[in-house]
Scaffold this motif. Structure first.
Motif, mmCIF file in Angstrom:
data_model
loop_
_atom_site.group_PDB
_atom_site.id
_atom_site.type_symbol
_atom_site.label_atom_id
_atom_site.label_comp_id
_atom_site.label_asym_id
_atom_site.label_seq_id
_atom_site.Cartn_x
_atom_site.Cartn_y
_atom_site.Cartn_z
ATOM 1 N N LEU A 131 0.814 -1.209 0.000
ATOM 2 C CA LEU A 131 0.000 0.000 0.000
ATOM 3 C C LEU A 131 0.853 1.266 0.000
ATOM 4 O O LEU A 131 0.548 2.227 -0.720
ATOM 5 N N ALA A 132 1.925 1.296 0.782
ATOM 6 C CA ALA A 132 2.781 2.482 0.849
ATOM 7 C C ALA A 132 3.414 2.772 -0.512
ATOM 8 O O ALA A 132 3.487 3.935 -0.944
ATOM 9 N N LYS A 133 3.826 1.717 -1.209
ATOM 10 C CA LYS A 133 4.425 1.900 -2.527
ATOM 11 C C LYS A 133 3.381 2.370 -3.540
ATOM 12 O O LYS A 133 3.673 3.212 -4.404
ATOM 13 N N VAL A 134 2.179 1.831 -3.448
ATOM 14 C CA VAL A 134 1.103 2.259 -4.350
ATOM 15 C C VAL A 134 0.773 3.733 -4.113
ATOM 16 O O VAL A 134 0.610 4.506 -5.064
ATOM 17 N N ASP A 135 0.666 4.137 -2.850
ATOM 18 C CA ASP A 135 0.381 5.539 -2.523
ATOM 19 C C ASP A 135 1.453 6.459 -3.108
ATOM 20 O O ASP A 135 1.146 7.510 -3.677
ATOM 21 N N HIS A 136 2.697 6.060 -2.966
ATOM 22 C CA HIS A 136 3.808 6.855 -3.479
ATOM 23 C C HIS A 136 3.736 6.957 -4.998
ATOM 24 O O HIS A 136 3.949 8.040 -5.579
ATOM 25 N N TRP A 137 3.430 5.821 -5.651
ATOM 26 C CA TRP A 137 3.354 5.792 -7.113
ATOM 27 C C TRP A 137 2.206 6.662 -7.618
ATOM 28 O O TRP A 137 2.381 7.453 -8.547
ATOM 29 N N MET A 138 1.024 6.537 -7.005
ATOM 30 C CA MET A 138 -0.124 7.321 -7.439
ATOM 31 C C MET A 138 0.116 8.817 -7.237
ATOM 32 O O MET A 138 -0.270 9.643 -8.074
ATOM 33 N N SER A 139 0.748 9.180 -6.140
ATOM 34 C CA SER A 139 1.078 10.586 -5.894
ATOM 35 C C SER A 139 1.996 11.117 -6.980
ATOM 36 O O SER A 139 1.824 12.242 -7.473
ATOM 37 N N TYR A 140 2.955 10.305 -7.364
ATOM 38 C CA TYR A 140 3.881 10.689 -8.437
ATOM 39 C C TYR A 140 3.131 10.857 -9.767
ATOM 40 O O TYR A 140 3.342 11.839 -10.489
ATOM 41 N N LEU A 141 2.267 9.893 -10.108
ATOM 42 C CA LEU A 141 1.538 9.957 -11.367
ATOM 43 C C LEU A 141 0.645 11.190 -11.440
ATOM 44 O O LEU A 141 0.607 11.885 -12.458
ATOM 45 N N VAL A 142 -0.084 11.465 -10.361
ATOM 46 C CA VAL A 142 -0.978 12.623 -10.350
ATOM 47 C C VAL A 142 -0.168 13.914 -10.473
ATOM 48 O O VAL A 142 -0.552 14.834 -11.201
ATOM 49 N N ARG A 143 0.950 13.973 -9.776
ATOM 50 C CA ARG A 143 1.761 15.198 -9.755
ATOM 51 C C ARG A 143 2.529 15.411 -11.064
ATOM 52 O O ARG A 143 2.556 16.521 -11.610
ATOM 53 N N ARG A 206 7.148 -1.021 -15.204
ATOM 54 C CA ARG A 206 8.243 -1.122 -14.245
ATOM 55 C C ARG A 206 7.827 -0.530 -12.889
ATOM 56 O O ARG A 206 8.088 -1.115 -11.831
ATOM 57 N N GLN A 207 7.158 0.618 -12.926
ATOM 58 C CA GLN A 207 6.705 1.256 -11.693
ATOM 59 C C GLN A 207 5.642 0.406 -11.000
ATOM 60 O O GLN A 207 5.641 0.286 -9.768
ATOM 61 N N PHE A 208 4.746 -0.181 -11.797
ATOM 62 C CA PHE A 208 3.700 -1.029 -11.228
ATOM 63 C C PHE A 208 4.301 -2.268 -10.570
ATOM 64 O O PHE A 208 3.953 -2.631 -9.442
ATOM 65 N N LYS A 209 5.233 -2.939 -11.240
ATOM 66 C CA LYS A 209 5.860 -4.136 -10.692
ATOM 67 C C LYS A 209 6.621 -3.814 -9.401
ATOM 68 O O LYS A 209 6.745 -4.670 -8.509
ATOM 69 N N ASN A 210 7.098 -2.612 -9.287
ATOM 70 C CA ASN A 210 7.829 -2.193 -8.093
ATOM 71 C C ASN A 210 6.911 -2.104 -6.887
ATOM 72 O O ASN A 210 7.376 -2.077 -5.731
ATOM 73 N N CYS A 211 5.581 -2.052 -7.124
ATOM 74 C CA CYS A 211 4.604 -1.950 -6.035
ATOM 75 C C CYS A 211 4.215 -3.320 -5.466
ATOM 76 O O CYS A 211 3.481 -3.395 -4.472
ATOM 77 N N ILE A 212 4.683 -4.396 -6.081
ATOM 78 C CA ILE A 212 4.367 -5.736 -5.570
ATOM 79 C C ILE A 212 5.025 -5.921 -4.206
ATOM 80 O O ILE A 212 6.195 -5.596 -4.017
ATOM 81 N N ALA A 213 4.253 -6.422 -3.253
ATOM 82 C CA ALA A 213 4.756 -6.602 -1.895
ATOM 83 C C ALA A 213 5.849 -7.649 -1.855
ATOM 84 O O ALA A 213 5.805 -8.652 -2.598
ATOM 85 N N LYS A 214 6.835 -7.427 -1.000
ATOM 86 C CA LYS A 214 7.945 -8.373 -0.861
ATOM 87 C C LYS A 214 7.479 -9.594 -0.067
ATOM 88 O O LYS A 214 6.659 -9.479 0.819
#
Length: 214
Positions: A131-143, A206-214
């Motif tokens: 979730l934290a990675k998704v939030d970071h990614w979405m914030s980046y995309l919107v901005r 690449r950004q989406f795959k980076n959001c997969i939980a470890k």
């Protein structure tokens, strides 16, 4: 959704309907970015004047529209004669609705058509996301990418979360929230669709795959 508080108490966005002139739309798609964008924003596309084109031309046109917007419902019509129940009260702008991606789009790897500036990318992933990675990614995309992203929507499978997370965006306007609990026999997976101008599929993937939980 996408309204101020006062208006949202009185009105709701039901769906965005776009009428396509099947006879002449190809020329407009080739020459005008605006025509592509109107297709991209649509929840429902009415292909009008289908009686004036051949079956092969209609099939080719539909594939091009799917490449631009794989989630829009498509209706065939003559003289725009359609059942109003197909376009009114269908709540296609509701983030809680299931995302319906055209199956041919997911099967076809050559999504971009001709020199269309507007295209779409869809991702499906069975592994849970962080979730934290998704939030970071979405914030980046919107901005950073909000101007290029025309519409985007998705259902997210988040690690450790019993509820589905649903989201929908239009340019830099974004809404996301927990939906309902995953059903016991429901297949848990994330589904995301991005529709925009000059999308970089490799970068987004690449950004989406980076959001997969470890």
């Amino acid at each position: 959704f996408f309204m101020d508080e006062l208006l949202s108490e009185i009105f709701e966005v039901d769906s965005i309907v776009t009428v396509v002139d099947s006879k002449h739309i190809t020329r407009h798609l080739d020459d005008q970015d605006e025509a592509q964008e109107q297709i991209a924003f649509a929840d429902v596309i009415i292909l009008n004047k289908t009686d004036l084109v051949s079956n092969n031309d209609l099939k080719s046109l539909e594939q091009r529209l799917v490449n631009i917007n794989p989630t829009a419902k498509r209706l065939h019509a003559r003289d725009c004669n359609i059942n109003l129940r197909d376009v009114l009260g269908i709540n296609t702008f509701d983030v809680n609705r299931k995302i319906e991606i055209d199956p041919h789009f997911l099967e076809d790897h050559h999504h971009h058509h001709h020199d269309d500036k507007v295209s779409s990318i869809a991702f499906r992933e069975e592994k849970p996301l962080d979730l934290a990675k998704v939030d970071h990614w979405m914030s980046y995309l919107v901005r950073e990418k909000g101007e290029e992203l025309l519409r985007y929507k998705g259902i997210l499978y988040i690690k450790g979360e019993a509820y589905r997370i649903v989201f929908q965006g239009l340019h830099m306007l974004f809404s996301g929230r927990p939906d309902r609990k995953w059903n016991e026999n429901e297949k848990k997976q994330s589904e995301l669709v991005f529709i925009g101008k000059d999308l970089d599929k490799e970068e987004l993937e690449r950004q989406f795959k980076n959001c997969i939980a470890k």
